[in-house]
Design a protein around this motif. Structure first.
Motif, PDB file in Angstrom:
ATOM      1  N   ASP A   1     -24.318  -4.968  -0.598  1.00  0.00           N
ATOM      2  CA  ASP A   1     -25.081  -5.994  -1.022  1.00  0.00           C
ATOM      3  C   ASP A   1     -24.300  -7.578  -0.679  1.00  0.00           C
ATOM      4  OD1 ASP A   1     -23.320  -5.897  -3.126  1.00  0.00           O
ATOM      5  OD2 ASP A   1     -24.935  -5.819  -4.544  1.00  0.00           O
ATOM      6  N   GLY A   2     -23.193  -7.572  -0.035  1.00  0.00           N
ATOM      7  CA  GLY A   2     -22.485  -8.537   0.206  1.00  0.00           C
ATOM      8  C   GLY A   2     -21.425  -8.991  -0.913  1.00  0.00           C
ATOM      9  N   PHE A   3     -21.493  -8.435  -2.173  1.00  0.00           N
ATOM     10  CA  PHE A   3     -20.584  -8.751  -3.370  1.00  0.00           C
ATOM     11  C   PHE A   3     -18.987  -8.423  -2.714  1.00  0.00           C
ATOM     12  CE2 PHE A   3     -17.816  -7.535  -6.879  1.00  0.00           C
ATOM     13  CZ  PHE A   3     -18.083  -8.714  -7.507  1.00  0.00           C
ATOM     14  N   ARG A   4     -18.126  -9.460  -2.720  1.00  0.00           N
ATOM     15  CA  ARG A   4     -16.811  -9.308  -2.263  1.00  0.00           C
ATOM     16  C   ARG A   4     -15.731  -9.124  -3.382  1.00  0.00           C
ATOM     17  NH1 ARG A   4     -16.311 -10.898   3.052  1.00  0.00           N
ATOM     18  NH2 ARG A   4     -18.186 -11.510   3.851  1.00  0.00           N
ATOM     19  N   VAL A   5     -14.706  -8.399  -3.142  1.00  0.00           N
ATOM     20  CA  VAL A   5     -13.679  -8.241  -3.929  1.00  0.00           C
ATOM     21  C   VAL A   5     -12.416  -8.560  -3.155  1.00  0.00           C
ATOM     22  CG1 VAL A   5     -12.058  -6.719  -5.506  1.00  0.00           C
ATOM     23  CG2 VAL A   5     -14.479  -6.449  -5.176  1.00  0.00           C
ATOM     24  N   SER A   6     -11.721  -9.659  -3.425  1.00  0.00           N
ATOM     25  CA  SER A   6     -10.640 -10.423  -2.516  1.00  0.00           C
ATOM     26  C   SER A   6      -9.334  -9.627  -2.837  1.00  0.00           C
ATOM     27  CB  SER A   6     -10.652 -11.760  -2.938  1.00  0.00           C
ATOM     28  OG  SER A   6     -11.747 -12.398  -2.365  1.00  0.00           O
ATOM     29  N   ASN A   7      -8.448  -9.788  -1.695  1.00  0.00           N
ATOM     30  CA  ASN A   7      -7.196  -9.383  -1.620  1.00  0.00           C
ATOM     31  C   ASN A   7      -6.607  -7.860  -1.831  1.00  0.00           C
ATOM     32  OD1 ASN A   7      -4.696 -10.619  -1.216  1.00  0.00           O
ATOM     33  ND2 ASN A   7      -4.176 -10.888  -3.360  1.00  0.00           N
ATOM     34  N   ILE A   8      -7.581  -7.224  -1.159  1.00  0.00           N
ATOM     35  CA  ILE A   8      -7.529  -5.780  -1.285  1.00  0.00           C
ATOM     36  C   ILE A   8      -6.826  -5.254  -0.176  1.00  0.00           C
ATOM     37  CG2 ILE A   8      -8.668  -3.375  -1.385  1.00  0.00           C
ATOM     38  CD1 ILE A   8      -8.922  -5.101  -3.954  1.00  0.00           C
ATOM     39  N   PRO A   9      -5.858  -4.187  -0.161  1.00  0.00           N
ATOM     40  CA  PRO A   9      -4.919  -3.695   0.860  1.00  0.00           C
ATOM     41  C   PRO A   9      -5.694  -2.317   1.310  1.00  0.00           C
ATOM     42  CG  PRO A   9      -3.792  -3.144  -1.106  1.00  0.00           C
ATOM     43  CD  PRO A   9      -4.877  -4.254  -1.467  1.00  0.00           C
ATOM     44  N   TYR A  10      -5.510  -2.360   2.607  1.00  0.00           N
ATOM     45  CA  TYR A  10      -6.216  -1.172   3.265  1.00  0.00           C
ATOM     46  C   TYR A  10      -5.346  -0.846   4.406  1.00  0.00           C
ATOM     47  CZ  TYR A  10      -8.690  -4.579   6.012  1.00  0.00           C
ATOM     48  OH  TYR A  10      -8.937  -5.802   6.777  1.00  0.00           O
ATOM     49  N   ALA A  11      -5.608   0.432   4.953  1.00  0.00           N
ATOM     50  CA  ALA A  11      -5.466   0.965   6.322  1.00  0.00           C
ATOM     51  C   ALA A  11      -6.583   0.989   7.255  1.00  0.00           C
ATOM     52  CB  ALA A  11      -4.546   2.344   6.189  1.00  0.00           C
ATOM     53  N   GLN A  12      -6.302   0.634   8.585  1.00  0.00           N
ATOM     54  CA  GLN A  12      -7.655   0.653   9.236  1.00  0.00           C
ATOM     55  C   GLN A  12      -7.254   1.034  10.530  1.00  0.00           C
ATOM     56  OE1 GLN A  12      -9.795  -2.962   9.841  1.00  0.00           O
ATOM     57  NE2 GLN A  12     -11.256  -2.076  10.643  1.00  0.00           N
TER      58      GLN A  12
ATOM     59  N   MET B   1       0.856  -1.278   0.059  1.00  0.00           N
ATOM     60  CA  MET B   1      -0.122   0.093  -0.023  1.00  0.00           C
ATOM     61  C   MET B   1       1.044   1.255  -0.007  1.00  0.00           C
ATOM     62  SD  MET B   1      -2.834   0.735   2.759  1.00  0.00           S
ATOM     63  CE  MET B   1      -4.331   1.581   1.912  1.00  0.00           C
ATOM     64  N   SER B   2       0.410   2.160  -0.985  1.00  0.00           N
ATOM     65  CA  SER B   2       1.223   3.442  -1.012  1.00  0.00           C
ATOM     66  C   SER B   2       0.807   4.331   0.071  1.00  0.00           C
ATOM     67  CB  SER B   2       1.212   3.923  -2.391  1.00  0.00           C
ATOM     68  OG  SER B   2      -0.156   4.369  -2.784  1.00  0.00           O
ATOM     69  N   LEU B   3      -0.385   4.445   0.519  1.00  0.00           N
ATOM     70  CA  LEU B   3      -0.994   5.335   1.458  1.00  0.00           C
ATOM     71  C   LEU B   3      -0.578   5.046   2.794  1.00  0.00           C
ATOM     72  CD1 LEU B   3      -3.260   7.130   1.821  1.00  0.00           C
ATOM     73  CD2 LEU B   3      -4.794   5.324   2.448  1.00  0.00           C
TER      74      LEU B   3
ATOM     75  N   LYS C   1      -4.900   4.857  -4.320  1.00  0.00           N
ATOM     76  CA  LYS C   1      -5.435   4.779  -5.439  1.00  0.00           C
ATOM     77  C   LYS C   1      -5.636   3.468  -6.155  1.00  0.00           C
ATOM     78  CE  LYS C   1      -1.446   6.579  -7.460  1.00  0.00           C
ATOM     79  NZ  LYS C   1      -0.665   7.621  -8.264  1.00  0.00           N
ATOM     80  N   ASP C   2      -4.548   2.502  -5.861  1.00  0.00           N
ATOM     81  CA  ASP C   2      -4.247   1.566  -6.609  1.00  0.00           C
ATOM     82  C   ASP C   2      -5.232   0.316  -6.180  1.00  0.00           C
ATOM     83  OD1 ASP C   2      -2.020   2.281  -7.976  1.00  0.00           O
ATOM     84  OD2 ASP C   2      -0.726   1.449  -6.446  1.00  0.00           O
ATOM     85  N   ALA C   3      -5.757   0.383  -4.933  1.00  0.00           N
ATOM     86  CA  ALA C   3      -6.618  -0.335  -4.378  1.00  0.00           C
ATOM     87  C   ALA C   3      -8.082  -0.045  -4.764  1.00  0.00           C
ATOM     88  CB  ALA C   3      -6.742  -0.619  -2.584  1.00  0.00           C
ATOM     89  N   SER C   4      -8.261   1.267  -4.892  1.00  0.00           N
ATOM     90  CA  SER C   4      -9.657   1.846  -5.479  1.00  0.00           C
ATOM     91  C   SER C   4      -9.883   1.209  -6.791  1.00  0.00           C
ATOM     92  CB  SER C   4      -9.597   3.454  -5.274  1.00  0.00           C
ATOM     93  OG  SER C   4      -9.583   3.701  -3.950  1.00  0.00           O
ATOM     94  N   ARG C   5      -8.765   1.546  -7.788  1.00  0.00           N
ATOM     95  CA  ARG C   5      -8.713   0.975  -9.053  1.00  0.00           C
ATOM     96  C   ARG C   5      -9.231  -0.456  -9.066  1.00  0.00           C
ATOM     97  NH1 ARG C   5      -3.726   4.272 -10.385  1.00  0.00           N
ATOM     98  NH2 ARG C   5      -4.710   6.450 -11.140  1.00  0.00           N
TER      99      ARG C   5
END
Length: 75
Positions: free
Chosen positions: A28-39, A2-4, A50-54
């Motif tokens: 609605d429960g639709f999943r996109v797997s393997n996404i980096p994030y900060a929490q 992650m660049s953020l 931006k890369d995760a958003s794309r």
């Protein structure tokens, strides 16, 4: 990777930020797997670079859940 880089949560001000990779889940429960994030560990807010958003947009578009965007062309 992650660049953020977040030092403090812009929502609650906490300095307890962790970096993870996991599923992005739509309302609605639709999943996109393997996404980096900060929490934020304090308030639970998640932040995506931006890369995760794309990657999320591309997965939603491929599944027919996001209309194709019309980007303005440079003049």
């Amino acid at each position: 990777m992650m660049s953020l880089k977040i030092h403090a949560c812009p929502i609650c001000g906490s300095y307890s930020i962790v970096y993870e990779t996991g599923d992005f889940v739509c309302h609605d429960g639709f999943r996109v797997s393997n996404i980096p994030y900060a929490q934020c560990e304090q308030c639970g807010e998640k932040f995506y670079d931006k890369d995760a958003s794309r990657a999320i947009d591309q997965a939603l578009y491929a599944a027919g859940r996001l209309p194709k965007r019309k980007y303005a062309q440079a003049v």
